[in-house]
Design a protein around this motif. Structure first.
Motif, short mmCIF file in Angstrom:
data_model
loop_
_atom_site.label_atom_id
_atom_site.label_comp_id
_atom_site.label_asym_id
_atom_site.label_seq_id
_atom_site.Cartn_x
_atom_site.Cartn_y
_atom_site.Cartn_z
N VAL A 1 0.85 -1.19 0.00
CA VAL A 1 0.00 0.00 0.00
C VAL A 1 0.88 1.24 0.00
CG1 VAL A 1 -1.73 1.29 1.29
CG2 VAL A 1 -1.81 -1.23 1.24
N GLN A 2 0.58 2.17 -0.89
CA GLN A 2 1.27 3.46 -0.89
C GLN A 2 0.26 4.55 -0.54
OE1 GLN A 2 1.83 1.63 -4.14
NE2 GLN A 2 3.38 0.55 -2.92
N LEU A 3 0.72 5.48 0.28
CA LEU A 3 -0.14 6.58 0.73
C LEU A 3 0.58 7.89 0.45
CD1 LEU A 3 -0.99 5.09 4.24
CD2 LEU A 3 -2.39 4.93 2.18
N VAL A 4 -0.14 8.84 -0.11
CA VAL A 4 0.43 10.15 -0.38
C VAL A 4 -0.52 11.22 0.14
CG1 VAL A 4 1.24 11.76 -2.13
CG2 VAL A 4 1.64 9.31 -2.43
N GLU A 5 -0.03 11.99 1.10
CA GLU A 5 -0.83 13.06 1.67
C GLU A 5 -0.57 14.37 0.92
OE1 GLU A 5 0.87 10.60 5.18
OE2 GLU A 5 1.54 11.41 3.26
N SER A 6 -1.56 15.22 0.92
CA SER A 6 -1.41 16.55 0.34
C SER A 6 -2.44 17.47 0.96
CB SER A 6 -1.57 16.51 -1.18
OG SER A 6 -2.87 16.06 -1.54
N GLY A 7 -2.29 18.75 0.68
CA GLY A 7 -3.26 19.73 1.14
C GLY A 7 -2.79 20.60 2.29
N GLY A 8 -1.70 20.24 2.93
CA GLY A 8 -1.23 21.03 4.05
C GLY A 8 -0.61 22.34 3.60
N ARG A 9 -0.75 23.37 4.41
CA ARG A 9 -0.17 24.68 4.13
C ARG A 9 -0.30 25.56 5.35
NH1 ARG A 9 -4.17 28.49 2.72
NH2 ARG A 9 -6.23 27.59 2.29
N TYR B 1 -0.10 12.80 9.01
CA TYR B 1 0.14 11.56 8.27
C TYR B 1 -1.16 10.79 8.11
CZ TYR B 1 4.96 12.15 10.04
OH TYR B 1 6.21 12.61 10.36
N CYS B 2 -1.28 10.09 7.01
CA CYS B 2 -2.34 9.09 6.96
C CYS B 2 -1.71 7.71 7.03
CB CYS B 2 -3.23 9.23 5.73
SG CYS B 2 -2.46 8.97 4.13
N ALA B 3 -2.47 6.79 7.57
CA ALA B 3 -2.01 5.42 7.76
C ALA B 3 -3.11 4.47 7.34
CB ALA B 3 -1.65 5.19 9.23
N ALA B 4 -2.70 3.27 6.96
CA ALA B 4 -3.67 2.28 6.49
C ALA B 4 -3.34 0.91 7.07
CB ALA B 4 -3.65 2.21 4.96
N ASP B 5 -4.39 0.14 7.26
CA ASP B 5 -4.21 -1.24 7.69
C ASP B 5 -5.54 -1.98 7.51
OD1 ASP B 5 -1.74 -2.49 9.61
OD2 ASP B 5 -3.59 -3.65 9.43
N SER B 6 -5.45 -3.26 7.29
CA SER B 6 -6.67 -4.06 7.17
C SER B 6 -7.28 -4.33 8.53
CB SER B 6 -6.38 -5.38 6.45
OG SER B 6 -5.34 -6.07 7.11
N GLY C 1 2.12 7.29 5.00
CA GLY C 1 2.60 8.25 4.03
C GLY C 1 3.73 9.08 4.61
N GLN C 2 4.20 10.04 3.83
CA GLN C 2 5.31 10.88 4.25
C GLN C 2 4.88 12.10 5.05
OE1 GLN C 2 8.67 10.07 3.77
NE2 GLN C 2 7.59 8.16 3.34
N GLY C 3 3.61 12.41 4.99
CA GLY C 3 3.10 13.53 5.78
C GLY C 3 2.94 14.81 4.99
N THR C 4 2.08 15.66 5.49
CA THR C 4 1.86 16.99 4.92
C THR C 4 1.78 17.99 6.07
OG1 THR C 4 0.50 18.29 3.36
CG2 THR C 4 -0.68 16.76 4.80
N GLN C 5 2.50 19.10 5.93
CA GLN C 5 2.63 20.05 7.03
C GLN C 5 1.45 21.02 7.08
OE1 GLN C 5 5.03 20.26 9.47
NE2 GLN C 5 3.79 21.89 10.38
N VAL C 6 0.88 21.12 8.26
CA VAL C 6 -0.17 22.10 8.52
C VAL C 6 0.35 23.06 9.57
CG1 VAL C 6 -2.49 22.49 9.44
CG2 VAL C 6 -2.04 20.51 7.96
N THR C 7 0.33 24.35 9.25
CA THR C 7 0.78 25.37 10.19
C THR C 7 -0.34 26.39 10.36
OG1 THR C 7 3.07 25.08 9.48
CG2 THR C 7 2.53 27.07 10.72
#
Length: 123
Positions: free
Chosen positions: A2-10, A95-100, A114-120
């Protein structure tokens, strides 16, 4: 795998809204539990919200209840975290995470990250 990619942080101001995205690949989203976690500088990683794959049950940490909403779009393999009324204390790497298997706030038991997205959030 499983690959996870976060986005949207700013960078936003207190009181603003922000939507985070977690794009999932490598496995069908409909078979996965998805969690959002965050880590502020010099603090432990903490659970924010999760949604289960079985019934779509959602869970939130107390401090974000009523402000954050987690949702999933299985057709687009994407999970969202809508964050409203943001506060400076929400500043963190998300970060988002996944598991069954669903493991709640026990982040060491979530299998994929995932690698994470920064929210400030500025005051």
């Amino acid at each position: 795998q499983v690959q996870l990619v976060e986005s949207g942080g700013r960078l936003v101001q207190a009181g603003d809204s922000l939507r985070l995205y977690c794009a999932v690949s490598g496995r069908t989203l409909s078979s996965l539990n998805i969690g959002w976690f965050r880590r502020a500088p010099e603090k432990e990683r903490e659970f924010v919200a999760a949604v289960t794959w079985t019934e779509g049950t959602t869970y939130y940490r107390n401090s974000v209840k009523g402000r954050f909403t987690i949702s999933r779009n299985d057709a687009e393999n994407t999970v969202y975290l809508q964050m409203n009324s943001l506060k400076p204390e929400d500043t963190a790497l998300y970060y988002c995470a996944a598991d069954s298997d669903y493991s709640g706030n026990r982040y060491t038991l979530w299998g994929s990250w995932g690698q994470g997205t920064q929210v400030t959030v500025s005051s």
